[in-house]
Design a protein around this motif. Structure first.
Motif, PDB file in Angstrom:
ATOM      1  N   CYS A  52      -9.393  20.331 -14.075  1.00 31.36           N
ATOM      2  CA  CYS A  52     -10.517  19.593 -14.656  1.00 31.36           C
ATOM      3  C   CYS A  52     -10.040  18.248 -15.202  1.00 31.36           C
ATOM      4  N   TRP A  53      -9.822  17.309 -14.295  1.00 32.25           N
ATOM      5  CA  TRP A  53      -9.324  15.991 -14.688  1.00 32.25           C
ATOM      6  C   TRP A  53      -9.745  14.953 -13.657  1.00 32.25           C
ATOM      7  N   VAL A  54      -9.717  13.691 -14.078  1.00 30.29           N
ATOM      8  CA  VAL A  54      -9.925  12.555 -13.175  1.00 30.29           C
ATOM      9  C   VAL A  54      -8.922  11.472 -13.547  1.00 30.29           C
ATOM     10  N   PHE A  55      -8.699  10.557 -12.623  1.00 30.25           N
ATOM     11  CA  PHE A  55      -7.840   9.419 -12.924  1.00 30.25           C
ATOM     12  C   PHE A  55      -8.581   8.423 -13.811  1.00 30.25           C
ATOM     13  N   ALA A  56      -7.813   7.688 -14.601  1.00 22.07           N
ATOM     14  CA  ALA A  56      -8.380   6.776 -15.586  1.00 22.07           C
ATOM     15  C   ALA A  56      -9.258   5.692 -14.965  1.00 22.07           C
ATOM     16  N   ASP A  57      -8.953   5.287 -13.713  1.00 22.97           N
ATOM     17  CA  ASP A  57      -9.703   4.200 -13.101  1.00 22.97           C
ATOM     18  C   ASP A  57     -10.883   4.690 -12.262  1.00 22.97           C
ATOM     19  N   GLN A  58     -11.158   6.006 -12.298  1.00 24.33           N
ATOM     20  CA  GLN A  58     -12.341   6.505 -11.606  1.00 24.33           C
ATOM     21  C   GLN A  58     -13.585   6.213 -12.426  1.00 24.33           C
TER      22      GLN A  58
END
Length: 221
Positions: free
Chosen positions: A72-78
């Motif tokens: 449950c994560w995304v990259f900061a620039d998404q």
């Protein structure tokens, strides 16, 4: 509207060497039921407050627990929309934010994500939004829709989120095709439903009510 812009700095990460007593104390202090767990800068999952309550041992190490939602994560620039998508896929109110080296940066809450959309969307919308609070075992969209239809309204979309202040309750957000909700609200309350808030359509396109309506239409929920 990149994900890192909405990191909630009030939610601290736990370490594997921390004890469950510390986790529970933090959860009670910030009134949340999950916390991120980080091992040497790497996000390893979320710890759930219900699990800690069941253990009833404040000396247990976080490393001894079964963690949830390691994906449950995304990259900061998404885009912030990806936070909402991942949150929904994992049924989690928290989404971890990582840099492109997979280093943990923080978490974004679903509430903050929705608020971000509500602040940015300003296109004209049709209909109104109503938010109900109830226990999960009381939830029946078919029944609620039937009541709304008895007042000549229709549910265009619906969205469920957990109540961060009460783990036993859910918040049901409804998009309804009526610009005015007085009669629908009165009928729902007569059937015992609790109305938390409502956002009725107004003419000014930049109003908060219409931005929230557009948020739900944009997400197609």
């Amino acid at each position: 509207m990149q994900a890192y812009e909405f990191i909630n700095n009030l939610i601290p990460p736990l370490k594997l060497s921390d004890k469950t007593g510390k986790a529970l104390s933090w959860m009670e202090e910030i009134r949340i039921n999950n916390l991120p767990v980080v091992d040497n800068g790497v996000f390893v999952g979320l710890v759930n407050g219900d699990l800690i309550f069941d253990l009833n041992n404040p000396e247990t190490l976080i490393s001894e627990l079964t963690l949830e939602n390691s994906g449950c994560w995304v990259f900061a620039d998404q885009h912030i929309y990806d936070v909402l998508r991942v949150s929904s896929e994992h049924h989690s109110n928290l989404v971890a934010i990582l840099d492109r080296n997979s280093t943990y940066l923080g978490v974004v809450t679903m509430e903050d994500s929705i608020s971000a959309f509500a602040e940015s969307l300003s296109i004209q919308s049709h209909g109104s939004v109503m938010i109900l609070s109830m226990n999960m075992n009381e939830y029946s969209l078919a029944e609620i829709s039937r009541i709304i239809e008895s007042e000549n309204g229709k549910v265009l979309s619906s969205f469920i989120s957990t109540d961060p202040l009460d783990n036993n309750k859910i918040k049901l957000t409804l998009k309804i095709d009526k610009p005015e909700l007085r009669h629908i609200k009165a009928t729902l309350e007569r059937f015992g439903y609790r109305i938390l808030d409502q956002y009725q359509q107004v003419e000014e396109a930049s109003s908060e009510e219409e931005r929230i309506g557009n948020l739900l239409r944009f997400l197609d929920i």
